[in-house]
Design a protein around this motif. Structure first.
Motif, PDB file in Angstrom:
ATOM      1  N   ALA A  75       0.839  -1.211   0.000  1.00 17.84           N
ATOM      2  CA  ALA A  75       0.000   0.000   0.000  1.00 17.84           C
ATOM      3  C   ALA A  75       0.870   1.255   0.000  1.00 17.84           C
ATOM      4  O   ALA A  75       0.587   2.228  -0.708  1.00 17.84           O
ATOM      5  CB  ALA A  75      -0.929   0.005   1.214  1.00 17.84           C
ATOM      6  N   GLU A  76       1.926   1.231   0.786  1.00 23.30           N
ATOM      7  CA  GLU A  76       2.803   2.414   0.834  1.00 23.30           C
ATOM      8  C   GLU A  76       3.479   2.638  -0.517  1.00 23.30           C
ATOM      9  O   GLU A  76       3.609   3.777  -0.987  1.00 23.30           O
ATOM     10  CB  GLU A  76       3.840   2.238   1.946  1.00 23.30           C
ATOM     11  CG  GLU A  76       3.216   2.439   3.322  1.00 23.30           C
ATOM     12  CD  GLU A  76       4.027   1.838   4.484  1.00 23.30           C
ATOM     13  OE1 GLU A  76       3.839   2.293   5.621  1.00 23.30           O
ATOM     14  OE2 GLU A  76       4.833   0.908   4.256  1.00 23.30           O
ATOM     15  N   ASN A  79       0.991   3.960  -2.983  1.00 21.16           N
ATOM     16  CA  ASN A  79       0.668   5.341  -2.615  1.00 21.16           C
ATOM     17  C   ASN A  79       1.598   6.358  -3.269  1.00 21.16           C
ATOM     18  O   ASN A  79       1.155   7.391  -3.758  1.00 21.16           O
ATOM     19  CB  ASN A  79       0.796   5.510  -1.088  1.00 21.16           C
ATOM     20  CG  ASN A  79      -0.557   5.676  -0.411  1.00 21.16           C
ATOM     21  OD1 ASN A  79      -1.595   5.624  -1.073  1.00 21.16           O
ATOM     22  ND2 ASN A  79      -0.550   5.878   0.891  1.00 21.16           N
ATOM     23  N   THR A  84      -3.510  11.322  -5.928  1.00 22.74           N
ATOM     24  CA  THR A  84      -4.725  11.022  -5.180  1.00 22.74           C
ATOM     25  C   THR A  84      -5.976  11.522  -5.906  1.00 22.74           C
ATOM     26  O   THR A  84      -7.068  11.433  -5.371  1.00 22.74           O
ATOM     27  CB  THR A  84      -4.657  11.630  -3.773  1.00 22.74           C
ATOM     28  OG1 THR A  84      -4.444  13.041  -3.893  1.00 22.74           O
ATOM     29  CG2 THR A  84      -3.526  11.020  -2.969  1.00 22.74           C
ATOM     30  N   GLY A  96      -0.077   9.880  -2.844  1.00 18.53           N
ATOM     31  CA  GLY A  96      -0.380   9.385  -1.507  1.00 18.53           C
ATOM     32  C   GLY A  96       0.886   9.471  -0.649  1.00 18.53           C
ATOM     33  O   GLY A  96       1.948   9.889  -1.118  1.00 18.53           O
ATOM     34  N   SER A  97       0.763   9.054   0.599  1.00 18.34           N
ATOM     35  CA  SER A  97       1.876   9.245   1.530  1.00 18.34           C
ATOM     36  C   SER A  97       2.356   7.911   2.098  1.00 18.34           C
ATOM     37  O   SER A  97       1.745   6.863   1.877  1.00 18.34           O
ATOM     38  CB  SER A  97       1.421  10.143   2.678  1.00 18.34           C
ATOM     39  OG  SER A  97       0.307   9.556   3.332  1.00 18.34           O
ATOM     40  N   ALA A  98       3.468   7.973   2.825  1.00 14.74           N
ATOM     41  CA  ALA A  98       3.958   6.818   3.588  1.00 14.74           C
ATOM     42  C   ALA A  98       4.381   7.339   4.953  1.00 14.74           C
ATOM     43  O   ALA A  98       5.573   7.474   5.247  1.00 14.74           O
ATOM     44  CB  ALA A  98       5.111   6.136   2.854  1.00 14.74           C
ATOM     45  N   PRO A  99       3.389   7.666   5.797  1.00 12.36           N
ATOM     46  CA  PRO A  99       3.680   8.362   7.060  1.00 12.36           C
ATOM     47  C   PRO A  99       4.632   7.594   7.984  1.00 12.36           C
ATOM     48  O   PRO A  99       5.375   8.231   8.720  1.00 12.36           O
ATOM     49  CB  PRO A  99       2.307   8.523   7.728  1.00 12.36           C
ATOM     50  CG  PRO A  99       1.295   8.143   6.721  1.00 12.36           C
ATOM     51  CD  PRO A  99       1.960   7.478   5.567  1.00 12.36           C
ATOM     52  N   ARG A 105       2.371  13.313   1.612  1.00 14.35           N
ATOM     53  CA  ARG A 105       1.877  13.386   0.239  1.00 14.35           C
ATOM     54  C   ARG A 105       2.775  14.386  -0.485  1.00 14.35           C
ATOM     55  O   ARG A 105       2.933  15.519  -0.030  1.00 14.35           O
ATOM     56  CB  ARG A 105       0.431  13.890   0.235  1.00 14.35           C
ATOM     57  CG  ARG A 105      -0.505  12.952   0.994  1.00 14.35           C
ATOM     58  CD  ARG A 105      -1.930  13.105   0.528  1.00 14.35           C
ATOM     59  NE  ARG A 105      -2.410  14.452   0.742  1.00 14.35           N
ATOM     60  CZ  ARG A 105      -3.402  15.008   0.061  1.00 14.35           C
ATOM     61  NH1 ARG A 105      -4.028  14.346  -0.876  1.00 14.35           N
ATOM     62  NH2 ARG A 105      -3.795  16.233   0.332  1.00 14.35           N
ATOM     63  N   PHE A 709     -11.082   3.313   8.747  1.00 17.17           N
ATOM     64  CA  PHE A 709     -10.444   4.295   7.873  1.00 17.17           C
ATOM     65  C   PHE A 709     -11.489   5.299   7.415  1.00 17.17           C
ATOM     66  O   PHE A 709     -12.570   4.940   6.964  1.00 17.17           O
ATOM     67  CB  PHE A 709      -9.816   3.578   6.679  1.00 17.17           C
ATOM     68  CG  PHE A 709      -8.931   4.452   5.840  1.00 17.17           C
ATOM     69  CD1 PHE A 709      -7.662   4.796   6.281  1.00 17.17           C
ATOM     70  CD2 PHE A 709      -9.370   4.934   4.614  1.00 17.17           C
ATOM     71  CE1 PHE A 709      -6.829   5.590   5.509  1.00 17.17           C
ATOM     72  CE2 PHE A 709      -8.544   5.738   3.834  1.00 17.17           C
ATOM     73  CZ  PHE A 709      -7.282   6.066   4.284  1.00 17.17           C
ATOM     74  N   TYR A 715     -11.662   9.686  -3.719  1.00 16.16           N
ATOM     75  CA  TYR A 715     -10.232   9.901  -3.540  1.00 16.16           C
ATOM     76  C   TYR A 715      -9.535   8.607  -3.986  1.00 16.16           C
ATOM     77  O   TYR A 715     -10.108   7.523  -3.887  1.00 16.16           O
ATOM     78  CB  TYR A 715     -10.010  10.143  -2.049  1.00 16.16           C
ATOM     79  CG  TYR A 715      -8.641  10.579  -1.596  1.00 16.16           C
ATOM     80  CD1 TYR A 715      -8.372  11.926  -1.380  1.00 16.16           C
ATOM     81  CD2 TYR A 715      -7.640   9.651  -1.302  1.00 16.16           C
ATOM     82  CE1 TYR A 715      -7.143  12.335  -0.899  1.00 16.16           C
ATOM     83  CE2 TYR A 715      -6.409  10.053  -0.824  1.00 16.16           C
ATOM     84  CZ  TYR A 715      -6.167  11.397  -0.625  1.00 16.16           C
ATOM     85  OH  TYR A 715      -4.954  11.797  -0.142  1.00 16.16           O
ATOM     86  N   TYR A 719      -5.942   0.787  -1.785  1.00 12.42           N
ATOM     87  CA  TYR A 719      -6.566  -0.352  -1.096  1.00 12.42           C
ATOM     88  C   TYR A 719      -7.585  -1.078  -1.970  1.00 12.42           C
ATOM     89  O   TYR A 719      -8.153  -0.511  -2.902  1.00 12.42           O
ATOM     90  CB  TYR A 719      -7.250   0.142   0.187  1.00 12.42           C
ATOM     91  CG  TYR A 719      -6.307   0.890   1.097  1.00 12.42           C
ATOM     92  CD1 TYR A 719      -5.179   0.258   1.626  1.00 12.42           C
ATOM     93  CD2 TYR A 719      -6.547   2.229   1.416  1.00 12.42           C
ATOM     94  CE1 TYR A 719      -4.311   0.960   2.462  1.00 12.42           C
ATOM     95  CE2 TYR A 719      -5.683   2.921   2.251  1.00 12.42           C
ATOM     96  CZ  TYR A 719      -4.569   2.288   2.769  1.00 12.42           C
ATOM     97  OH  TYR A 719      -3.714   2.967   3.590  1.00 12.42           O
TER      98      TYR A 719
HETATM   99  C1  LIG Z   1      -1.677   6.256   1.641  1.00 11.31           C
HETATM  100  O1  LIG Z   1      -1.863   7.646   1.421  1.00 11.31           O
HETATM  101  C2  LIG Z   1      -3.002   8.180   2.092  1.00 11.31           C
HETATM  102  C3  LIG Z   1      -3.038   9.643   1.689  1.00 11.31           C
HETATM  103  O2  LIG Z   1      -3.256   9.759   0.322  1.00 11.31           O
HETATM  104  C4  LIG Z   1      -2.883   8.011   3.564  1.00 11.31           C
HETATM  105  O3  LIG Z   1      -4.072   8.438   4.163  1.00 11.31           O
HETATM  106  C5  LIG Z   1      -2.655   6.554   3.904  1.00 11.31           C
HETATM  107  O4  LIG Z   1      -2.419   6.417   5.264  1.00 11.31           O
HETATM  108  C6  LIG Z   1      -1.465   6.029   3.128  1.00 11.31           C
HETATM  109  N1  LIG Z   1      -1.336   4.616   3.353  1.00 11.31           N
HETATM  110  C7  LIG Z   1      -0.317   4.079   3.993  1.00 11.31           C
HETATM  111  C8  LIG Z   1      -0.332   2.623   4.142  1.00 11.31           C
HETATM  112  O5  LIG Z   1       0.605   4.736   4.439  1.00 11.31           O
END
Ligand SMILES: *[C@@H]1O[C@H](CO)[C@@H](O)[C@H](O)[C@H]1NC(C)=O
Ligand SMILES: *[C@@H]1O[C@H](CO)[C@@H](O)[C@H](O)[C@H]1NC(C)=O
Ligand SMILES: *[C@@H]1O[C@H](CO)[C@@H](O)[C@H](O)[C@H]1NC(C)=O
Ligand SMILES: *[C@@H]1O[C@H](CO)[C@@H](O)[C@H](O)[C@H]1NC(C)=O
Ligand SMILES: *[C@@H]1O[C@H](CO)[C@@H](O)[C@H](O)[C@H]1NC(C)=O
Ligand SMILES: *[C@@H]1O[C@H](CO)[C@@H](O)[C@H](O)[C@H]1NC(C)=O
Ligand SMILES: *[C@@H]1O[C@H](CO)[C@@H](O)[C@H](O)[C@H]1NC(C)=O
Length: 870
Positions: A75-76, A79, A84, A96-99, A105, A709, A715, A719
Motif C-alpha cells: 500500500a505504501e 501510494n 490522489t 499518496g503518503s507513507a507516514p 503526500r 479508515f 479519492y 486499497y
Molecule cells: C496512503 O496515502 C493516504 C493519503 O493519500 C494516507 O491516508 C494513507 O495512510 C497512506 N497509506 C499508507 C499505508 O501509508
C-alpha cells in the motif's frame, strides 16, 4: 473563480469521455493502434525498463531509499506512485503518503515562471525572456529564487522547466515557456534553472518529453487520438532530445512525458522513449510522470517505464477511477506486473526526495491552488470534503522583485535604433499609445490562468502562468519618470492627438498565445487566428502613429516571432524594442532601457521572418478534427535559423540579433585544443549495480482497507476490498518484445546525460570584446559550430553551441570571453552505430563567433588558427 472555470472545463472533458461506454482500465490496445503512422516511423519495444540507482552521484540517496523501500508495504509503495486524484489536495497534483517513514503526500505544482494560482509569489519573466538574456547566471539565479518560493509554500516538485516544445512551429502556443528555438540555448536554460531550483531542495521537472510542438490535438480523447510526432532518430537526438540530455546531466529529479504520441506510441507508455532513450541511454535516475490526464493504461505503462501517474485519475476524472492505485495493487497480487518494477518505481521517487534533503525540515503545503480564502475544502474534488485552513498566505517573495526586474531588463532586445533616437531624454515630450502600455481594467489577475489579452502582456496563458503580486505597467513607470508624457491607452489611434516636430510617439503592441484548454480571441492556445500578426490591430496603430509623428518607438511584448513588414521600414519608425514577456516588472524594466539608465543587451532567441511563408510548410499548425494527425518532422534538423540558412532566405532579423546603445569590437580570437578527438568517444563504463529487493508477491492483506479508515469518496487509494481473493494468474497479454532480461548497456550511455566523454572539453575559443562606444553596456559572444562538410550527414551550416556575456563594460573597457566546446558539441548522431560521432575526428571543424548568426566576427579552424572575419 478558478474553481468554476476548472469545473466547466472538467465537465466538458467528462462529456467527451463519458460518451463511450467502454472504459478499459488496463488496455494495451493503445500500444498497438498505429495504423496511420507512416511506415518509416516505428517505436520499437524496449523492455525491461532499466532500474535506477547505478550512478555514483546518486548512490547515497539510493541507499537511503533502499533502506526505506525495503520496509514498505504494498500500500505504501502504490501510494507514492499514484496521484490522489484531481482536486484532491491543495496542489495541482499530489501523491499518496507513507507516514511511517515521514514521507508526506508529495506536492506537485506549476509552473515554469513561478508559483501558479497562489499569492505573495513572484511572477518572473517567462522562459523566452530568460533565453533572450543569454546570461547563464541570471538563468541560475531565477531557478534558485523560484526554488525558494516553491519550498516556502511547501511544494516538493516544481513542474518546470519546459524545453518541449522547442519552438519548431512559430505559431505554437507554449513556445514562450521555454528558452528559444535552439537546442543549446534551451539546454543551458534548462540546466541552469534545474541547478538553481534543486539547490533549494525542490525537485525540478523537465518537460514535455517529446515532440509536443503544437497545442491543438495534443490529447487523446474518445473521439480522436492525440497527434503523433513522427521524429527520425537523428533529428530527435540532435534537436529535440538535446536539452533533455543536458537536464539529466544537470541532475534533474523528474521528467514529465508529453501528451502526444511519438512515432505512433503514446509518450506516457512509449517504452523506447522512456526506457530505451531516457533511462538507459541518458541514464536518468529520477522518476517519470505523466502529463495531467495523459495516463492511458495500467500494467502496460508501468512496464514501459512510467513511475508516477498524475494527477492519478484514469480516463474519467473525479470518479475515483484510476489506472493505478488499487489497480496497481491488483496487478502486483495477480502477478501481471513484476514487483521488481514497482520497487524500482518507488525507489526512483524516494531517492530524489532524499537526495534533495526533503527528509529534513521540508515545509508542508500552506497554500491552495483552488481558493484564495484562508479556509476551504481540503479535497475540493470530493463530494463531501472536510474544511480547514488551506491558505496561510506565506510571503515567499523575498527581494526577488529585484531579480525579476534585472532579468526583464536584460532580455529587452533592441532591433532598430535609427539616428540613435533611443535613449529618450527625461524632459522630452512623449505620446504613449496602445493598451499594451496599461493594465487590465478588470484587475491584473482577473482572467483565469491569464486567459485574456488585456493591458500589458506579461506572460502567455495556461498552466505556465502565475498570479501577478503587483504589476508595474509601462504607463506607471513612464509617468513616474516623465512629466511630459501623454497617454492614449487605446488600440485605435485617437483623432485629436497633437504631434509636435520633436515629440516622440511610443507605441506598445503585443502578440499572445497559450495552452490549449483556454481559447483567447479565437486562438485555441496556438496562434491559429492571430497568425504571426500583432494582436488588436497593432500594425494599424503603428502605421497611424508613424503617419503623424516623425519619431516613433515601437515596444513589442510577444510570445515569439511576429511579422513586421508593414511598418519596420517606415522612416519614422526609428526604434523597435522586443520586451518579450517581462512578468510583474514590465514597466520598470522597459523604462530602464527607454531612458538610458542601462543599454539594451538582450538577443533574439528565435529568427524573425519577413513572411510566414519563409518557413517550411511542415512547421505549419495541423488542424484536422478526425483521425490521428501525423505530424511528421520532415524538415529534420532544419528549423528556425537552420532552415533560413539552408533555404538561403534572409530573415528580417537573425537569430541572436540585438543592438546596444554602445558598440563593441571583437578582436584577438584564439583557440586551444584541449582533448584531441577520435571519431567516436572512448568506450563507456558498464553500469554500476542498482539496489535490489526480494521479489516475492506480498500478502494481499498489505492492501486491505485499514480498520476505521475515514475514506474520502472518489479519492484515489491503494486499497482493495478483498485483496486476499486475488491470486497470481497467467495470461496477461504482454506487449510484443516484452522481456525481463536486461538489455546490453547502450553504447552512447554511461552516466547521467550519456557517455561522460561527450562532455570532455575538446576546444576552447576565446575572444576579446572591447566597448568602443560612448555608453556602458554588455555584449554577448555566440559561438556557432560549422561541422566539416560530409555528404553522409547533411547538417545545418551553423549551430549555436556556446555563448557568454560580458560584465558591464565602460567605454574603452574590454573583457576576454572564453567558451568551451565539448565533444558532443561537434558530433552528429550516428543512427547506425547508435553513438555520437565527430565527423573526420574534428578535422575541418570551424568555430564562428559573432553577435548573431548573421553577424559573425571571427572564425577559428580546428588545428589551424583564428582570424577576424568582419
Ligand atoms: C496512503 O496515502 C493516504 C493519503 O493519500 C494516507 O491516508 C494513507 O495512510 C497512506 N497509506 C499508507 C499505508 O501509508
Ligand atoms: C521513431 O522512428 C524512427 C524511424 O523509424 C526510429 O529510428 C526512432 O528510433 C523512433 N523513435 C522512437 C522514440 O520511437
Ligand atoms: C508553511 O510555510 C511555512 C514557512 O515556509 C512553514 O514553516 C510551514 O511548515 C508551512 N506549512 C504549514 C502547514 O504551515
Ligand atoms: C491483473 O490485474 C490488473 C489490474 O486489475 C489487470 O489489468 C490484469 O489484466 C490482471 N491480469 C490478469 C492476467 O488478469
Ligand atoms: C532637456 O534637458 C537637456 C539637458 O538637461 C537640455 O539640454 C535640453 O534643452 C532640454 N530639452 C528640453 C526640450 O527641454
Ligand atoms: C518612481 O521613481 C523613483 C525615482 O526614480 C523611484 O524611487 C520609485 O520607486 C519609482 N516609483 C515606482 C512606482 O516605480
Ligand atoms: C576594431 O577592431 C578592428 C580590427 O582589429 C580595428 O581595425 C578597428 O580599428 C577597431 N575599431 C575600433 C573602433 O576600435
Amino acid at each position: 473563480m478558478f474553481f468554476t472555470i476548472r469545473v466547466i472545463a472538467l465537465l466538458s472533458l467528462l462529456a467527451t469521455r463519458v460518451s463511450t461506454s467502454v472504459v478499459e482500465p488496463f488496455g494495451v490496445e493503445h500500444l498497438e493502434n498505429r495504423a496511420d503512422v507512416p511506415d518509416n516511423f516505428r517505436s520499437p519495444p524496449y523492455y525491461p525498463t532499466p532500474k535506477g540507482g547505478w550512478v555514483p552521484a546518486w548512490e547515497e540517496a539510493y541507499a537511503k531509499a533502499h533502506a526505506v523501500v525495503s520496509k514498505m508495504t504494498l500500500a505504501e509503495k502504490v501510494n507514492l506512485t499514484t496521484g490522489t486524484g484531481f482536486l484532491m489536495g491543495p496542489c495541482v497534483g499530489q501523491t499518496g503518503s507513507a507516514p511511517r517513514f515521514g514521507i508526506p503526500r508529495l506536492c506537485l505544482q506549476d509552473g515554469p515562471l513561478g508559483l501558479r494560482n497562489t499569492d505573495h509569489n513572484t511572477a518572473f519573466p517567462a522562459g523566452i525572456s530568460v533565453g533572450a538574456t543569454f546570461d547563464k547566471k541570471l538563468m541560475y539565479d531565477r531557478g534558485r529564487a523560484m526554488g525558494e518560493e516553491f519550498r516556502g509554500k511547501g511544494v516538493n516538485i516544481h513542474l518546470g522547466p519546459s524545453v518541449g516544445p522547442l519552438g519548431r512551429k512559430p505559431r505554437a502556443g507554449r513556445n514562450w515557456e521555454g528558452f528559444g528555438s535552439d537546442p543549446s540555448l534551451q539546454a543551458v536554460g534548462a540546466a541552469e534553472t534545474i541547478k538553481g531550483v534543486q539547490s533549494t531542495g525542490v525537485i525540478a521537472t523537465v518537460k514535455h518529453l517529446v515532440g509536443n510542438e503544437q497545442e491543438m490535438y495534443r490529447m487523446t480523447n474518445v473521439v480522436q487520438r492525440a497527434y503523433s510526432a513522427n521524429i527520425d532518430d537523428r533529428t530527435l537526438h540532435e534537436l529535440y532530445l538535446w536539452p533533455f540530455a543536458e537536464a539529466v546531466k544537470a541532475g534533474v529529479g523528474a521528467v514529465m512525458m508529453a501528451y502526444n504520441d511519438v512515432n505512433g506510441s503514446a509518450s506516457s507508455q512509449n517504452s523506447k522513449l522512456i526506457s530505451g532513450i531516457l533511462k538507459d541511454e541518458l541514464g536518468f535516475q529520477g522518476f517519470v510522470m505523466t502529463d495531467w490526464y495523459a495516463h492511458l493504461s495500467g500494467v502496460a505503462s508501468a512496464l514501459a517505464g512510467l513511475d508516477m501517474s498524475m494527477p492519478g485519475d484514469g480516463s474519467i476524472p473525479l470518479t475515483g477511477s484510476t489506472y493505478w492505485g488499487g489497480e496497481l495493487s491488483s496487478s502486483i497480487l495477480n502477478g501481471s506486473l513484476p514487483l521488481e518494477r514497482l520497487n524500482d518505481m518507488v525507489t526512483r521517487i524516494v531517492a530524489p526526495w532524499f537526495k534533495f534533503g526533503q527528509d529534513k525540515d521540508f515545509p508542508l503545503p500552506n497554500f491552495s491552488a483552488y481558493t484564495q480564502n484562508a479556509e476551504g475544502l481540503l479535497y475540493p474534488g470530493a463530494l463531501f470534503s472536510p474544511r480547514g485552513i488551506v491558505n496561510r498566505f506565506v510571503n515567499v517573495q523575498g527581494d526577488h522583485h529585484k531579480l525579476a526586474r534585472v532579468i526583464a531588463r536584460e532580455s529587452i532586445t533592441l532591433l532598430k535604433n535609427d539616428d540613435d533616437l533611443l535613449p529618450l531624454g527625461r524632459n522630452w515630450t512623449l505620446k504613449v499609445f496602445g493598451t499594451d502600455a496599461g493594465t487590465n481594467p478588470k484587475g491584473i489577475n482577473s482572467c483565469t490562468d491569464k486567459g485574456c489579452n488585456k493591458g500589458v502582456l506579461t506572460m502567455g496563458w495556461g498552466s505556465g502562468s502565475a498570479n501577478l503580486p503587483y504589476l508595474v505597467t509601462p504607463e506607471d513607470a513612464i509617468r513616474n519618470i516623465s512629466k511630459n508624457a501623454e497617454f492614449h491607452i487605446t488600440d485605435r489611434f485617437p483623432r485629436n492627438v497633437e504631434a509636435g516636430p520633436d515629440d516622440v510617439a511610443i507605441v506598445f503592441v503585443n502578440a499572445d498565445s497559450g495552452e490549449n484548454y483556454i481559447s483567447v480571441e479565437g486562438n485555441p492556445g496556438d496562434r491559429t487566428k492571430a497568425e504571426l500578426k500583432l494582436w488588436h490591430d497593432g500594425d494599424e496603430l503603428i502605421e497611424a502613429a508613424a503617419n503623424k509623428f516623425s519619431n516613433v518607438v515601437v515596444v513589442v511584448h510577444t510570445v515569439g516571432p511576429i511579422t513586421m513588414e508593414r511598418w519596420i521600414n517606415l522612416p519614422s519608425v526609428k526604434s523597435v524594442l522586443f520586451a518579450h514577456l517581462p512578468g510583474q516588472e514590465a514597466g520598470n524594466s522597459v523604462t530602464d532601457i527607454l531612458f538610458g539608465d542601462f543599454s539594451p543587451c538582450g538577443h533574439l532567441p528565435y529568427t524573425i521572418p519577413k513572411a510566414e511563408s519563409d518557413y517550411p510548410d511542415s512547421v505549419s499548425l495541423i488542424n484536422q478534427p478526425f483521425g490521428q494527425i501525423q505530424d511528421t518532422f520532415s524538415e529534420g534538423l532544419f528549423v528556425d535559423y537552420r532552415h533560413f540558412q539552408k533555404a538561403n532566405i534572409t530573415p528580417r532579423y537573425h537569430f541572436g540579433y540585438g543592438l546596444s546603445y554602445t558598440t563593441f569590437n571583437f578582436t584577438e580570437p584564439a583557440m586551444n585544443t584541449v582533448t584531441p578527438l577520435s571519431e567516436y568517444p572512448p568506450t563507456r563504463k558498464p553500469k554500476g549495480k542498482a539496489p535490489s529487493y526480494p521479489n516475492d508477491i506480498p500478502p494481499g492483506s498489505e492492501v486491505a482497507w485499514p480498520k476505521n479508515f475515514n475514506r474520502i469518496w472518489r479519492y484515489i487509494y491503494p486499497y482493495l476490498d478483498d485483496p486476499s481473493a486475488i491470486k497470481p494468474k497467467p495470461g496477461y497479454p504482454y506487449p510484443d518484445g516484452y522481456s525481463t532480461e536486461p538489455k546490453p548497456d547502450p553504447r552512447a550511455g554511461g552516466a547521467e546525460g550519456g557517455n561522460p566523454a561527450l562532455w570532455d572539453v575538446a576546444f576552447t575559443v576565446s575572444i576579446k570584446v572591447t566597448n568602443t562606444g560612448k555608453k556602458a553596456g554588455r555584449a554577448v559572444a555566440q559561438l556557432y559550430v560549422e561541422l566539416p562538410t560530409d555528404s553522409a550527414y547533411p547538417t545545418p551550416k551553423l549551430q549555436l553551441r556556446q555563448f557568454e556575456k560580458t560584465a558591464t563594460l565602460e567605454p574603452g573597457q574590454s573583457e576576454v570571453l572564453k567558451m568551451e566546446i565539448t565533444r558532443k558539441d561537434v558530433s552528429i548522431w550516428d543512427t547506425v552505430k547508435q553513438d555520437w560521432k565527430a565527423p573526420g575526428a574534428g578535422k575541418g571543424l570551424k568555430f564562428w563567433v559573432g553577435e548573431s548568426v548573421g553577424d559573425l566576427k571571427a572564425v577559428c579552424e580546428a588545428g589551424e588558427s583564428c582570424k577576424l572575419s568582419g
